[in-house]
Design an enzyme around this catalytic site. Structure first.
Site, PDB file in Angstrom:
ATOM      1  N   CYS A  10     -13.376 -29.958 -46.263  1.00 56.81           N
ATOM      2  CA  CYS A  10     -14.787 -29.635 -46.058  1.00 56.81           C
ATOM      3  C   CYS A  10     -15.347 -30.625 -45.035  1.00 56.81           C
ATOM      4  O   CYS A  10     -14.597 -31.377 -44.424  1.00 56.81           O
ATOM      5  CB  CYS A  10     -15.575 -29.610 -47.361  1.00 56.81           C
ATOM      6  SG  CYS A  10     -15.801 -31.201 -48.168  1.00 56.81           S
ATOM      7  N   CYS A  82     -15.976 -24.891 -46.507  1.00 52.41           N
ATOM      8  CA  CYS A  82     -17.273 -24.683 -45.859  1.00 52.41           C
ATOM      9  C   CYS A  82     -17.034 -24.176 -44.444  1.00 52.41           C
ATOM     10  O   CYS A  82     -15.953 -24.351 -43.884  1.00 52.41           O
ATOM     11  CB  CYS A  82     -18.095 -25.971 -45.840  1.00 52.41           C
ATOM     12  SG  CYS A  82     -17.420 -27.274 -44.800  1.00 52.41           S
ATOM     13  N   CYS A  89     -11.477 -27.098 -38.133  1.00 49.14           N
ATOM     14  CA  CYS A  89     -10.144 -27.495 -38.598  1.00 49.14           C
ATOM     15  C   CYS A  89      -9.154 -27.426 -37.445  1.00 49.14           C
ATOM     16  O   CYS A  89      -9.098 -26.424 -36.731  1.00 49.14           O
ATOM     17  CB  CYS A  89      -9.696 -26.582 -39.735  1.00 49.14           C
ATOM     18  SG  CYS A  89      -8.077 -27.029 -40.401  1.00 49.14           S
TER      19      CYS A  89
END
EC number: 1.20.4.4
Length: 139
Positions: A10, A82, A89
């Site tokens: 997250c 999230c 990422c």
């Protein structure tokens, strides 16, 4: 035989991914090595610790970490919790399965202290329920 690796991500590795790591270790620990990280490291949120303590899961020894590319590249399954983590990422090798399980950030809850606390409990329970589904179905 070595365990598979699941990596929960997250934004700040403060609330959602910390709770997911705690649930994951409790529910998936026989088959999975469970880790969490964030795009940034904001430190463990005291309310995340308190919320998990209510369900008899102690996350006080977990650390708030930024994404470790070694773990990311060795992971069998990466779960973003999230939209920010999903968008930011880093790329993963083709063998790494990725999924997105979106949950609201309890640290950004509005209202009275009691209302904010209720959001922590709700998010904790939703994350736990989602990990229980994963434990049963693999999805």
């Amino acid at each position: 035989m070595s365990k598979k690796i699941i990596y929960f991500l997250c934004t700040g590795n403060s609330c959602r991914s910390q709770m997911a790591e705690g649930w994951g270790k409790k529910i998936l620990g026989e088959e999975w090595d469970v880790y969490s990280a964030g795009i940034e490291a904001h430190g463990l949120n005291p309310n995340a610790i308190k919320a998990m303590r209510e369900v008899d899961i102690d996350i006080t020894n977990q650390t708030s970490d930024q994404i470790d590319k070694d773990i990311l590249n060795k992971a069998d399954f990466v779960v973003t919790l999230c939209g920010d983590a999903k968008d930011k990422c880093p790329m993963t090798p083709p063998h790494v399965k990725r999924d997105h399980w979106g949950f609201e950030d309890p640290a950004k809850a509005q209202g009275t202290e009691e209302e904010k606390w209720t959001v922590f409990q709700q998010v904790r329970d939703k994350i736990g329920d989602r990990i229980k589904v994963f434990a049963k179905t693999g999805e």
